[in-house]
Design a protein around this motif. Structure first.
Motif, short mmCIF file in Angstrom:
data_model
loop_
_atom_site.label_atom_id
_atom_site.label_comp_id
_atom_site.label_asym_id
_atom_site.label_seq_id
_atom_site.Cartn_x
_atom_site.Cartn_y
_atom_site.Cartn_z
N GLU A 26 -0.12 9.24 9.63
CA GLU A 26 -1.00 7.94 8.68
C GLU A 26 -0.44 9.10 7.62
O GLU A 26 -0.06 9.58 7.02
CB GLU A 26 -1.97 8.65 9.24
CG GLU A 26 -2.51 7.94 10.88
CD GLU A 26 -4.32 8.56 11.09
OE1 GLU A 26 -4.98 8.60 10.16
OE2 GLU A 26 -4.28 8.71 12.14
N LEU A 27 -0.69 8.08 6.65
CA LEU A 27 -0.43 7.53 5.27
C LEU A 27 -2.06 7.91 4.61
O LEU A 27 -3.16 7.19 4.79
CB LEU A 27 0.29 6.22 4.69
CG LEU A 27 1.38 6.55 5.60
CD1 LEU A 27 2.05 4.90 4.69
CD2 LEU A 27 2.64 6.93 5.42
N ILE A 28 -2.02 9.18 3.09
CA ILE A 28 -3.08 8.78 2.38
C ILE A 28 -2.05 8.76 1.16
O ILE A 28 -1.56 9.33 0.23
CB ILE A 28 -3.60 10.55 2.31
CG1 ILE A 28 -4.50 11.08 4.02
CG2 ILE A 28 -4.85 10.56 1.58
CD1 ILE A 28 -4.55 11.96 4.12
N ARG A 85 0.18 -3.39 8.37
CA ARG A 85 1.30 -3.09 8.98
C ARG A 85 0.96 -1.58 8.49
O ARG A 85 1.48 -0.87 9.63
CB ARG A 85 2.57 -3.44 8.44
CG ARG A 85 3.45 -3.40 9.14
CD ARG A 85 5.06 -3.63 9.17
NE ARG A 85 6.64 -3.97 9.80
CZ ARG A 85 7.19 -4.24 9.80
NH1 ARG A 85 7.10 -4.92 8.85
NH2 ARG A 85 8.19 -3.17 9.95
N TYR A 86 1.14 -0.83 7.63
CA TYR A 86 0.84 0.51 7.53
C TYR A 86 0.11 1.32 6.73
O TYR A 86 -0.14 0.89 5.39
CB TYR A 86 2.12 0.75 6.05
CG TYR A 86 3.64 0.13 6.84
CD1 TYR A 86 3.99 0.85 7.58
CD2 TYR A 86 4.22 -0.88 6.00
CE1 TYR A 86 5.64 0.16 7.89
CE2 TYR A 86 5.42 -1.64 6.34
CZ TYR A 86 5.73 -1.17 7.71
OH TYR A 86 7.59 -1.36 7.91
N PRO A 87 -0.80 1.25 7.39
CA PRO A 87 -2.63 1.25 6.61
C PRO A 87 -2.59 2.82 5.37
O PRO A 87 -2.07 3.22 5.76
CB PRO A 87 -3.63 1.84 8.45
CG PRO A 87 -2.64 1.21 9.15
CD PRO A 87 -1.16 1.28 8.86
N HIS A 88 -3.53 2.22 4.94
CA HIS A 88 -2.95 3.85 3.42
C HIS A 88 -5.00 3.56 3.62
O HIS A 88 -5.87 3.16 3.11
CB HIS A 88 -2.84 3.08 2.49
CG HIS A 88 -0.96 3.22 2.04
ND1 HIS A 88 -0.59 2.62 2.74
CD2 HIS A 88 -0.22 3.79 1.67
CE1 HIS A 88 0.88 2.61 2.32
NE2 HIS A 88 1.09 4.15 1.73
N ILE A 114 0.64 11.93 5.78
CA ILE A 114 1.32 12.20 4.78
C ILE A 114 0.70 11.92 3.19
O ILE A 114 0.12 10.39 3.40
CB ILE A 114 2.62 11.14 5.55
CG1 ILE A 114 3.25 11.44 6.57
CG2 ILE A 114 4.07 10.68 3.80
CD1 ILE A 114 4.98 10.57 6.72
N LEU A 115 0.52 12.42 2.94
CA LEU A 115 0.16 11.88 1.52
C LEU A 115 1.04 11.78 0.35
O LEU A 115 2.58 12.00 0.43
CB LEU A 115 -0.11 13.45 1.19
CG LEU A 115 -1.81 14.22 1.65
CD1 LEU A 115 -1.66 14.34 2.57
CD2 LEU A 115 -2.44 14.39 0.56
N VAL A 116 1.32 10.53 -0.57
CA VAL A 116 2.23 9.90 -0.94
C VAL A 116 1.81 9.06 -2.09
O VAL A 116 0.77 8.50 -2.05
CB VAL A 116 3.15 8.36 -0.15
CG1 VAL A 116 1.96 7.54 0.50
CG2 VAL A 116 3.81 7.83 -0.66
#
Length: 314
Positions: A32-34, A59-62, A98-100
């Motif tokens: 998951e993206l943060i 599509r790519y929830p943040h 994943i922190l981006v």
């Protein structure tokens, strides 16, 4: 180390390709993206922040995108609180966070811990301090800071308005100088996360080309109109943290204070380009500073990172 929870940190300067890389990893499943971006937290600020589109977000929830209005303040300590809760929730779902992003202060705060004994922002206290500045001038407010916290007075200039407000806010809320509370913060505490730090650090010439291209696209797809709409919807001024974001500051100044001629617009666009390059330079400096204390893997290109990260975390 075995009982520590894995967290992937994906850092890099603006326009380095971090988001595309994070989205590709997300597609492998199990992640998951943060977002770690101090500008993406603001609603209605989409074009100038290069925010993922609504389709991309579907599509790519943040996490931590569009969480406050441009009139609000979001601190590094709030980020650490929010990110820590999300990291734990993501692990509870059996996935890896994943922190981006490119806000290195947020990464530093997460990696090294913040002064947990500092209070959260208090909008009423802040408004009171700002009202005092309007009535008596910033010189009087700065003088008061020097009286209650001489060390902060030495560290900050009179132009450091946000820092002065924060220092006086902490003093009003706790009765203690912010410098004293920061000094009392314990360092190097054992941490429950195992951080895997990755940085995209492209060649400067290549990055400058990408920044220039990104800005050209932003102007074409209506960045100036976005700022006009923000001015209609919100009572904006240049001292708001949201309006200190690169591009927005220059566009707001142009719309408020210029004759809006083609020449002035070109000048404003050049200023925004210069400010974005300066931001990238500061991000490189922050990254090098973080690398001195923490283990990092760095990549020059996205393709190099893709191959390696697939093998490490696939």
């Amino acid at each position: 180390m075995s009982n520590q929870l894995p967290v992937i940190n994906l850092m890099g300067p603006t326009a380095s390709g971090k988001t595309a890389l994070a989205c590709e990893l997300y597609e492998q499943g199990g992640f998951e993206l943060i977002s770690v971006d101090s500008a993406l937290v603001y609603r209605d600020m989409d074009i100038g922040t290069a925010k993922p589109t609504k389709e991309e977000q579907a599509r790519y929830p943040h996490h931590l995108i569009d969480i406050i209005s441009p009139l609000e303040v979001y601190s590094a300590s709030q980020f650490v609180d929010d990110a820590s809760l999300l990291i734990d929730d993501i692990h509870a779902r059996g996935k890896t966070p994943i922190l981006v992003g490119g806000t290195m202060l947020y990464f530093k705060a997460l990696l090294e811990g913040l002064s947990s004994n500092l209070p959260s922002a208090d909008h009423a206290v802040r408004a009171e301090i700002e009202a005092q500045a309007e009535q008596g001038g910033w010189e009087a407010v700065y003088k008061r800071l020097c009286e209650v916290d001489p060390l902060a007075g030495q560290k900050f200039k009179m132009s450091d308005k946000q820092r002065i407000i924060r220092a006086l806010e902490v003093y009003q809320l706790t009765g203690e100088p912010i410098t004293k509370l920061q000094a009392e913060q314990p360092k190097d505490l054992p941490y429950k996360y195992n951080f895997y730090n990755y940085a995209l650090m492209p060649d400067r010439v290549e990055l400058h080309k990408r920044i220039e291209k990104r800005l050209e696209i932003m102007w074409k797809i209506g960045f100036l109109n976005e700022v006009k709409n923000l001015m209609i919807k919100y009572d904006l001024d240049e001292n708001l943290p949201s309006m200190r974001s690169v591009g927005y500051r220059q566009a707001l100044d142009f719309l408020k204070n210029s004759d809006k001629s083609t020449g002035k617009q070109r000048e404003m666009e050049d200023k925004a380009l210069f400010a974005t390059r300066q931001l990238a330079k500061r991000q490189y400096t922050w990254l090098r500073s973080l690398q001195e204390k923490h283990k990092f893997t760095t990549y020059l290109t996205v393709s190099q990172a893709q191959e390696d990260l697939r093998n490490c975390h696939g």
